[in-house]
Design a protein around this motif. Structure first.
Motif, mmCIF file in Angstrom:
data_model
loop_
_atom_site.group_PDB
_atom_site.id
_atom_site.type_symbol
_atom_site.label_atom_id
_atom_site.label_comp_id
_atom_site.label_asym_id
_atom_site.label_seq_id
_atom_site.Cartn_x
_atom_site.Cartn_y
_atom_site.Cartn_z
ATOM 1 N N VAL A 104 19.223 -10.603 -24.995
ATOM 2 C CA VAL A 104 20.160 -11.422 -25.752
ATOM 3 C C VAL A 104 20.592 -12.572 -24.853
ATOM 4 C CG1 VAL A 104 22.389 -11.525 -26.909
ATOM 5 C CG2 VAL A 104 20.984 -9.476 -27.123
ATOM 6 N N ASN A 105 20.202 -13.765 -25.233
ATOM 7 C CA ASN A 105 20.519 -14.940 -24.439
ATOM 8 C C ASN A 105 21.264 -15.948 -25.299
ATOM 9 O OD1 ASN A 105 18.948 -14.493 -21.800
ATOM 10 N ND2 ASN A 105 17.409 -14.082 -23.377
ATOM 11 N N PHE A 106 22.165 -16.696 -24.675
ATOM 12 C CA PHE A 106 22.965 -17.671 -25.406
ATOM 13 C C PHE A 106 22.887 -19.020 -24.703
ATOM 14 C CE2 PHE A 106 26.951 -19.922 -26.320
ATOM 15 C CZ PHE A 106 26.905 -19.927 -27.696
ATOM 16 N N SER A 107 22.540 -20.047 -25.479
ATOM 17 C CA SER A 107 22.469 -21.393 -24.928
ATOM 18 C C SER A 107 22.889 -22.384 -25.994
ATOM 19 C CB SER A 107 21.039 -21.707 -24.462
ATOM 20 O OG SER A 107 20.199 -21.941 -25.578
ATOM 21 N N ILE A 108 22.861 -23.654 -25.654
ATOM 22 C CA ILE A 108 23.237 -24.694 -26.608
ATOM 23 C C ILE A 108 22.297 -24.700 -27.808
ATOM 24 C CG2 ILE A 108 21.865 -26.594 -25.645
ATOM 25 C CD1 ILE A 108 24.457 -28.326 -26.030
ATOM 26 N N ASN A 109 21.107 -24.166 -27.648
ATOM 27 C CA ASN A 109 20.154 -24.091 -28.756
ATOM 28 C C ASN A 109 20.591 -23.112 -29.835
ATOM 29 O OD1 ASN A 109 18.308 -25.921 -27.562
ATOM 30 N ND2 ASN A 109 17.493 -24.294 -26.273
ATOM 31 N N ASP A 110 21.573 -22.266 -29.520
ATOM 32 C CA ASP A 110 22.067 -21.297 -30.499
ATOM 33 C C ASP A 110 23.223 -21.838 -31.333
ATOM 34 O OD1 ASP A 110 20.461 -18.911 -29.701
ATOM 35 O OD2 ASP A 110 21.488 -19.228 -27.793
ATOM 36 N N LEU A 111 23.698 -23.038 -31.024
ATOM 37 C CA LEU A 111 24.892 -23.557 -31.678
ATOM 38 C C LEU A 111 24.561 -24.275 -32.984
ATOM 39 C CD1 LEU A 111 26.879 -25.000 -28.631
ATOM 40 C CD2 LEU A 111 27.098 -22.753 -29.707
ATOM 41 N N GLU A 159 25.567 -38.222 -33.966
ATOM 42 C CA GLU A 159 24.968 -38.862 -32.799
ATOM 43 C C GLU A 159 25.561 -38.325 -31.501
ATOM 44 O OE1 GLU A 159 23.464 -43.279 -31.475
ATOM 45 O OE2 GLU A 159 25.067 -43.111 -32.951
ATOM 46 N N GLU A 160 26.872 -38.136 -31.476
ATOM 47 C CA GLU A 160 27.530 -37.578 -30.291
ATOM 48 C C GLU A 160 27.056 -36.144 -30.038
ATOM 49 O OE1 GLU A 160 31.750 -37.872 -30.670
ATOM 50 O OE2 GLU A 160 31.733 -40.065 -30.885
ATOM 51 N N CYS A 161 26.911 -35.372 -31.103
ATOM 52 C CA CYS A 161 26.439 -33.991 -30.953
ATOM 53 C C CYS A 161 25.020 -33.950 -30.404
ATOM 54 C CB CYS A 161 26.508 -33.274 -32.300
ATOM 55 S SG CYS A 161 28.176 -32.855 -32.845
ATOM 56 N N ILE A 162 24.163 -34.812 -30.914
ATOM 57 C CA ILE A 162 22.778 -34.858 -30.441
ATOM 58 C C ILE A 162 22.740 -35.212 -28.958
ATOM 59 C CG2 ILE A 162 20.599 -36.118 -30.647
ATOM 60 C CD1 ILE A 162 21.161 -36.324 -33.661
ATOM 61 N N ASP A 163 23.596 -36.158 -28.550
ATOM 62 C CA ASP A 163 23.671 -36.531 -27.131
ATOM 63 C C ASP A 163 24.079 -35.347 -26.262
ATOM 64 O OD1 ASP A 163 22.903 -39.106 -27.720
ATOM 65 O OD2 ASP A 163 24.948 -39.919 -27.728
ATOM 66 N N LEU A 164 24.842 -34.426 -26.826
ATOM 67 C CA LEU A 164 25.274 -33.226 -26.104
ATOM 68 C C LEU A 164 24.232 -32.106 -26.153
ATOM 69 C CD1 LEU A 164 28.996 -33.081 -27.315
ATOM 70 C CD2 LEU A 164 28.198 -33.670 -25.013
ATOM 71 N N GLY A 165 23.205 -32.299 -26.971
ATOM 72 C CA GLY A 165 22.152 -31.305 -27.068
ATOM 73 C C GLY A 165 22.221 -30.418 -28.292
ATOM 74 N N ILE A 166 23.180 -30.682 -29.178
ATOM 75 C CA ILE A 166 23.309 -29.898 -30.414
ATOM 76 C C ILE A 166 22.424 -30.526 -31.478
ATOM 77 C CG2 ILE A 166 24.896 -29.123 -32.217
ATOM 78 C CD1 ILE A 166 27.133 -29.320 -30.078
#
Length: 245
Positions: free
Chosen positions: A22-29, A64-71
């Protein structure tokens, strides 16, 4: 003598990292977006500090701000200008969500769009379906959920997420999507959703509080400990790809 020692596999960080499943990263948001029709800029939601209802310009800036953060995944909720008893703006092909999906897909690449499929934001009475007097009609409402989901898929949604809790709606959505060629559109079902005061801030965000009564007849009763399993299995059997708790 102790033979079984779970602590053996937890001795060091390197070891714990190696065997973690079980791993958690920004890709899970997944980032929620509350989009209000004809809003000029944005308005803060009183019960959700730092979260806003967004107009078109503010929506683009926020994403756009979220994408810049990796979401890269977004869940869209709509607040229409017009509401009626049958929530017709929910399946309007030029409704607030349908327009927003098209706008985001045209503007940004490699994002995942999830749309909330429900009627509580769109009905004048605030319930999640159509009524006969003060009784919510399950089957008629479930048919409309499929109609809403299809309109979202046609606009370009990657995932449709029915949150209404009508019995049988997942199967109807799957059948209608497949019939219209959207065999790859994913269904993320709100499979385990309890009637709870925790939804208070969401009702503020979307102007979706019932004008009378409550949702206890269609949202789950927390006093029934096994309903979560039954409802989840039903949704899987009907064609849900992902379950939300």
């Amino acid at each position: 003598m102790i033979k079984n020692r779970g602590r053996r596999l937890r001795q060091t960080k390197v070891l714990r990292d190696l065997i973690a499943d079980v791993n958690f990263s920004i890709n899970d948001l997944v980032y929620p977006l509350f989009i209000e029709e004809d809003l000029e800029d944005k308005v803060e939601i009183a019960s959700m500090e730092g979260i806003f209802r967004l107009g078109e310009k503010a929506l683009l800036q926020e994403v756009e701000e979220c994408i810049d953060l990796g979401i890269k995944a977004f869940l869209l909720f709509g607040i229409p200008k017009k509401k009626d008893e049958c929530g017709s703006e929910a399946y309007n092909k030029n409704g607030i969500i349908q327009k927003s999906v098209r706008l985001l897909k045209e503007k940004f690449e490699d994002i995942l769009i999830i749309t909330d499929v429900c009627m509580c934001e769109y009905t004048s009475h605030g319930h999640c379906g159509v009524l006969h007097k003060e009784q919510l009609l399950n089957d008629e409402s479930a048919e409309l959920m499929a109609k809403i989901a299809l309109s979202h898929a046609e606009a370009g949604a990657d995932i449709v997420a029915p949150s209404d809790m009508m019995d049988g709606r997942v199967g109807l959505i799957r059948n209608l999507l497949d019939k219209n060629g959207f065999i790859n559109t994913i269904i993320l079902s709100y499979a385990v959703k309890y009637s709870s005061s925790f939804y208070g801030p969401f009702r503020d965000a979307c102007d979706s509080a019932p004008s009378f009564g409550d949702r206890k007849s269609y949202q789950m009763d927390f006093r029934r400990k096994r309903d979560y399993l039954t409802e989840s299995l039903w949704d899987l059997e009907e064609g849900a790809d992902i379950l939300m708790v």
